[in-house]
Scaffold this motif. Structure first.
Motif, PDB file in Angstrom:
ATOM      1  N   LEU A  10       6.148  41.642  74.948  1.00 20.02           N
ATOM      2  CA  LEU A  10       6.885  40.927  76.141  1.00 20.02           C
ATOM      3  C   LEU A  10       7.940  41.806  76.687  1.00 20.02           C
ATOM      4  CD1 LEU A  10       7.871  37.418  74.405  1.00 20.02           C
ATOM      5  CD2 LEU A  10       6.435  37.920  76.352  1.00 20.02           C
ATOM      6  N   ARG A  11       8.340  42.768  76.009  1.00 20.24           N
ATOM      7  CA  ARG A  11       9.131  43.899  76.807  1.00 20.24           C
ATOM      8  C   ARG A  11       8.231  44.523  77.684  1.00 20.24           C
ATOM      9  NH1 ARG A  11      14.345  44.304  74.570  1.00 20.24           N
ATOM     10  NH2 ARG A  11      14.809  43.243  72.587  1.00 20.24           N
ATOM     11  N   ALA A  12       7.255  44.860  77.180  1.00 24.60           N
ATOM     12  CA  ALA A  12       6.131  45.819  78.030  1.00 24.60           C
ATOM     13  C   ALA A  12       5.765  44.947  79.163  1.00 24.60           C
ATOM     14  CB  ALA A  12       5.201  46.264  77.208  1.00 24.60           C
ATOM     15  N   TYR A  13       5.537  43.738  78.934  1.00 22.47           N
ATOM     16  CA  TYR A  13       5.118  42.821  80.272  1.00 22.47           C
ATOM     17  C   TYR A  13       6.271  42.756  81.037  1.00 22.47           C
ATOM     18  CZ  TYR A  13       3.699  38.403  82.243  1.00 22.47           C
ATOM     19  OH  TYR A  13       3.159  37.548  83.418  1.00 22.47           O
ATOM     20  N   ALA A  14       7.656  42.732  80.859  1.00 18.45           N
ATOM     21  CA  ALA A  14       8.666  42.381  81.521  1.00 18.45           C
ATOM     22  C   ALA A  14       8.813  43.850  82.386  1.00 18.45           C
ATOM     23  CB  ALA A  14      10.007  42.138  80.825  1.00 18.45           C
ATOM     24  N   HIS A  29      -1.036  32.949  77.914  1.00 14.30           N
ATOM     25  CA  HIS A  29      -0.433  32.156  76.982  1.00 14.30           C
ATOM     26  C   HIS A  29       0.919  31.874  77.604  1.00 14.30           C
ATOM     27  CE1 HIS A  29       1.365  31.416  72.734  1.00 14.30           C
ATOM     28  NE2 HIS A  29       2.285  32.170  73.303  1.00 14.30           N
ATOM     29  N   LEU A  30       1.754  32.765  78.388  1.00 15.54           N
ATOM     30  CA  LEU A  30       2.855  32.496  79.004  1.00 15.54           C
ATOM     31  C   LEU A  30       2.939  31.028  79.674  1.00 15.54           C
ATOM     32  CD1 LEU A  30       4.330  35.874  79.828  1.00 15.54           C
ATOM     33  CD2 LEU A  30       5.283  34.371  78.243  1.00 15.54           C
ATOM     34  N   CYS A  36       7.748  31.443  74.328  1.00 18.21           N
ATOM     35  CA  CYS A  36       7.636  32.714  74.619  1.00 18.21           C
ATOM     36  C   CYS A  36       7.950  33.110  76.198  1.00 18.21           C
ATOM     37  CB  CYS A  36       6.063  32.958  74.548  1.00 18.21           C
ATOM     38  SG  CYS A  36       5.283  33.219  73.341  1.00 18.21           S
ATOM     39  N   ARG A  37       8.049  32.147  76.952  1.00 21.85           N
ATOM     40  CA  ARG A  37       8.815  32.431  78.320  1.00 21.85           C
ATOM     41  C   ARG A  37      10.315  32.583  77.945  1.00 21.85           C
ATOM     42  NH1 ARG A  37       5.354  28.205  79.981  1.00 21.85           N
ATOM     43  NH2 ARG A  37       7.010  26.455  79.892  1.00 21.85           N
ATOM     44  N   ALA A  38      11.132  31.800  77.093  1.00 19.14           N
ATOM     45  CA  ALA A  38      12.341  31.780  76.777  1.00 19.14           C
ATOM     46  C   ALA A  38      12.680  33.285  76.220  1.00 19.14           C
ATOM     47  CB  ALA A  38      12.800  30.824  75.737  1.00 19.14           C
ATOM     48  N   VAL A  39      11.847  33.911  75.298  1.00 22.39           N
ATOM     49  CA  VAL A  39      11.799  35.033  74.795  1.00 22.39           C
ATOM     50  C   VAL A  39      11.909  36.062  75.816  1.00 22.39           C
ATOM     51  CG1 VAL A  39      11.001  36.743  73.199  1.00 22.39           C
ATOM     52  CG2 VAL A  39      11.281  34.398  72.582  1.00 22.39           C
TER      53      VAL A  39
END
Length: 285
Positions: A10-14, A29-30, A36-39
């Motif tokens: 998720l960090r890499a995605y951001a 998935h998101l 997962c969206r909240a994370v």
């Protein structure tokens, strides 16, 4: 769901660093997983996230190019030039339809009521159409994209050419097609070409001094007055369509075109009544 995107992913995605095929799985998935969206919101850099939303908003707000603009871009025309061309009012269907209707009626009347060796009504009207088309392309009263045009980072003379040449070519082509519908008059039906160029060039040459409305109006009024005053010569031909008249038209067209070119810098430095006044140094106020 029994599977969630890992926090590192998720960090890499951001950061925009997640690569396929994991990226594709994360996207899918998101879309369906609120957890997962909240994370993702917690691990995302607020500045980067805001910048992403701004880019998305800007992309959504960009006006969609029309058919003509898209066609011009595909043929190699620069984006900003294509937009200025596509926004020209007299290249719209309403103006072109009106020109076609006027020419069709004129051709019909000339063929139906043939009382002379040349189509007088057609020859009187045809030279005015290019002048009118050029005149209607500019000015705050007639052009809905006037503000966009004058603040574009383009030299006034070049901007004028961008808007004038397509209009002039389009109307000349329509006039030419109308001439083909007058086969019985032969080459005499082509006599409108030199007067049309003379009127248009004169109107453009006078525009820096008289403005985009008064200049072509004065030129068009002079043409009508000339036809009324001279009417027909002893040969039964309108005076501008005699050999001498055609020679004068050619000389006027050449002289006006030369004066227009020599005065090209006036389109960036003339008084406020002209179409590009007040916008110096290529479009900056």
């Amino acid at each position: 769901m029994t599977w969630h995107v890992g926090e590192d992913d998720l960090r890499a995605y951001a950061r925009g660093e997640l690569t396929p095929p994991v990226l594709w799985s994360a996207d899918t998935h998101l879309a369906a997983c609120g957890r997962c969206r909240a994370v993702l919101a917690e691990v995302s850099d607020p500045v980067a996230l805001d910048a992403g939303w701004e880019r998305l908003d800007a992309e959504l707000d960009v006006p969609r190019p029309g058919f003509l603009e898209s066609l011009l871009v595909r043929t190699g025309v620069a984006d900003h030039t294509a937009r200025l061309l596509a926004a020209t009012p007299v290249l719209r269907r309403s103006w072109l339809g009106a020109v076609v209707a006027v020419l069709a009626i004129t051709v019909f009347v000339s063929n139906a009521v043939r009382t002379a060796e040349s189509p007088a009504m057609f020859l009187a009207l045809a030279p005015l159409l290019p002048l009118a088309g050029v005149a209607l392309s500019y000015g705050p009263a007639l052009d809905p994209t006037y503000e966009m045009a004058v603040v574009s980072p383009t030299h006034g003379f070049r901007l004028l050419m961008i808007r004038t040449v397509p209009v002039l070519v389009m109307v000349l082509v329509l006039n030419g097609l109308a001439t083909l519908a007058l086969p019985s008059y032969g080459l005499r039906a082509l006599g409108w070409l030199l007067p049309a160029l003379a009127l248009t060039a004169t109107g453009l040459a006078l525009t820096p001094r008289l403005g985009p409305v008064l200049a072509p109006s004065l030129v068009g009024g002079t043409w009508v007055a000339l036809l009324v005053l001279t009417q027909r010569t002893t040969e039964g031909t309108l005076a501008p369509y005699t050999a001498a008249g055609q020679g004068v038209a050619a000389a006027v067209a050449a002289l006006a075109a030369g004066l227009f070119y020599l005065g090209r810098d006036r389109f960036d430095s003339t008084p406020a009544r002209t179409p590009f006044a007040g916008f110096h140094d290529g479009g900056t106020a």
